[in-house]
Structures are given as structure tokens and as C-alpha cells.
Write an enzyme that holds these catalytic residues in place. Sequence first.
Site, PDB file in Angstrom:
ATOM      1  N   ASP A   1     -38.570 111.268 -74.478  1.00 48.92           N
ATOM      2  CA  ASP A   1     -38.068 112.577 -74.869  1.00 48.92           C
ATOM      3  C   ASP A   1     -39.217 113.564 -75.042  1.00 48.92           C
ATOM      4  O   ASP A   1     -40.359 113.176 -75.274  1.00 48.92           O
ATOM      5  CB  ASP A   1     -37.272 112.473 -76.176  1.00 48.92           C
ATOM      6  CG  ASP A   1     -36.240 113.587 -76.337  1.00 48.92           C
ATOM      7  OD1 ASP A   1     -36.096 114.421 -75.425  1.00 48.92           O
ATOM      8  OD2 ASP A   1     -35.569 113.624 -77.385  1.00 48.92           O
ATOM      9  N   GLY A   2     -38.886 114.837 -74.930  1.00 48.07           N
ATOM     10  CA  GLY A   2     -39.836 115.911 -75.145  1.00 48.07           C
ATOM     11  C   GLY A   2     -39.261 116.921 -76.115  1.00 48.07           C
ATOM     12  O   GLY A   2     -38.048 116.953 -76.352  1.00 48.07           O
TER      13      GLY A   2
ATOM     14  N   GLU B   1     -40.788 116.474 -71.638  1.00 47.52           N
ATOM     15  CA  GLU B   1     -39.884 115.456 -71.075  1.00 47.52           C
ATOM     16  C   GLU B   1     -40.581 114.681 -69.946  1.00 47.52           C
ATOM     17  O   GLU B   1     -40.559 113.449 -69.916  1.00 47.52           O
ATOM     18  CB  GLU B   1     -38.608 116.111 -70.529  1.00 47.52           C
ATOM     19  CG  GLU B   1     -37.787 116.868 -71.526  1.00 47.52           C
ATOM     20  CD  GLU B   1     -36.882 116.011 -72.401  1.00 47.52           C
ATOM     21  OE1 GLU B   1     -36.867 114.775 -72.240  1.00 47.52           O
ATOM     22  OE2 GLU B   1     -36.192 116.585 -73.256  1.00 47.52           O
TER      23      GLU B   1
ATOM     24  N   ASP C   1     -32.520 112.101 -72.176  1.00 45.14           N
ATOM     25  CA  ASP C   1     -31.493 113.126 -72.336  1.00 45.14           C
ATOM     26  C   ASP C   1     -31.771 114.366 -71.484  1.00 45.14           C
ATOM     27  O   ASP C   1     -31.067 115.356 -71.581  1.00 45.14           O
ATOM     28  CB  ASP C   1     -31.293 113.492 -73.807  1.00 45.14           C
ATOM     29  CG  ASP C   1     -32.513 114.120 -74.461  1.00 45.14           C
ATOM     30  OD1 ASP C   1     -33.477 114.485 -73.759  1.00 45.14           O
ATOM     31  OD2 ASP C   1     -32.507 114.232 -75.697  1.00 45.14           O
TER      32      ASP C   1
ATOM     33  N   HIS D   1     -28.965 114.055 -79.332  1.00 51.44           N
ATOM     34  CA  HIS D   1     -28.536 114.527 -80.649  1.00 51.44           C
ATOM     35  C   HIS D   1     -27.118 114.099 -81.027  1.00 51.44           C
ATOM     36  O   HIS D   1     -26.408 114.840 -81.695  1.00 51.44           O
ATOM     37  CB  HIS D   1     -28.694 116.047 -80.751  1.00 51.44           C
ATOM     38  CG  HIS D   1     -30.031 116.520 -80.277  1.00 51.44           C
ATOM     39  ND1 HIS D   1     -31.198 116.294 -80.996  1.00 51.44           N
ATOM     40  CD2 HIS D   1     -30.409 117.153 -79.142  1.00 51.44           C
ATOM     41  CE1 HIS D   1     -32.218 116.800 -80.318  1.00 51.44           C
ATOM     42  NE2 HIS D   1     -31.765 117.321 -79.200  1.00 51.44           N
TER      43      HIS D   1
ATOM     44  N   ASP E   1     -36.803 111.240 -79.964  1.00 49.90           N
ATOM     45  CA  ASP E   1     -36.701 112.657 -80.316  1.00 49.90           C
ATOM     46  C   ASP E   1     -37.458 112.967 -81.606  1.00 49.90           C
ATOM     47  O   ASP E   1     -38.198 113.948 -81.679  1.00 49.90           O
ATOM     48  CB  ASP E   1     -35.226 113.050 -80.458  1.00 49.90           C
ATOM     49  CG  ASP E   1     -35.055 114.502 -80.839  1.00 49.90           C
ATOM     50  OD1 ASP E   1     -35.329 115.371 -79.997  1.00 49.90           O
ATOM     51  OD2 ASP E   1     -34.670 114.773 -81.996  1.00 49.90           O
TER      52      ASP E   1
END
Length: 173
Positions: free
Chosen positions: A8-9, A43, A66, A120, A130
Site C-alpha cells: 500500500d501507499g 503504491e 487496493d 479501508h 495502510d
Amino acid sequence: MTIVAAADGSALGNPGPAGWAWYVDDDRWAAGGWPRATNNIGELTAVLQLLRATKDTGEPLHILCDSQYAIKACTEWLAGWKRKGWRKADGKPVLNVEIIKELDAELQGRKVTFEWVRGHVGHEMNEAADVRARGAATAFQNGTEVPHGPGWPGAEVTEPSALPEATPPATLF
């Protein structure tokens, strides 16, 4: 055995202080970032750093992500961009091309699959990545030490060779 990891970023502002992270479990994760970058750079870098960390395992890798952009950049668009001299269908240059070229090199000869997960919504591994990516971005925002994680056991730490334009190099681990 397939390694399953989330990548994730995060960017606090876009661009703004930014971070990246990959997560397998509490003993195998890494994070880093920059004073100023975009969420897409975060990301892509999370995926790149995960590929680098696990390259000597010889194991297939399943990446939970995501970001449709990161997934499609690695699975759908990359071959066409490469064929067209790193240009998109509209003839414009590919954004984040240096990171994408590094991803292309790291994907060669690897068995890597991607799975999109909704962000989320409580997906345990995605949430863990995240939190760590946002933590790195927040550390850059606050001028505090970046929580870098333990990394992959026995893996050599490698920084991306191309950081975002106009962004000073930062410690990634």
C-alpha cells in the site's frame, strides 16, 4: 508455498508527505517514504520493494493491493507501454516511468499474482500495510523517524534507483 503480502501507499496531500509499505505479518514488513510524492508513487514503490525483498525466496508471490493503478500497471498496461516506447495509447509519456521500468525488471522470471482488495473496509493485511504506509508519510510530515520495519529475513535492503522528481533522496529502511 506462496507468499501472500499486502502492499500500500499513502500521501498526505497529493503530492505531499508520502509513504509506502508492504506487510506479510508482524515479523515481516517494511515501510519508507519521501517528504513529497504522490499516492501512486507510494503504491508502486510498495510493490517494487516487496518484489525486491522476496526475490531470493524462489517462492510464488501473491500481492494484495487496493490500487487498481498499481495492479494494472504491472499486469495489463506494462507490455503495451514498453512496446510503445514507454508511451500511453494517447502518445503521452507514461507517468512514474522509472519506477515502472524497475517493476518490469523485478517481475521478470517471477511467479507473481495480484488481487485487488477494497481499501479501508477492515481487510486485515491491507489495513496493516495502510497503517504502516500512512505512518511513514506522517513521520515525514512531522519530521520524526520513519518506522521502517524488520523487512524480509536475510534480504538485502535496496533503494529504488529513481525517486520522484524534485524529491531529495530519503532513507527507505
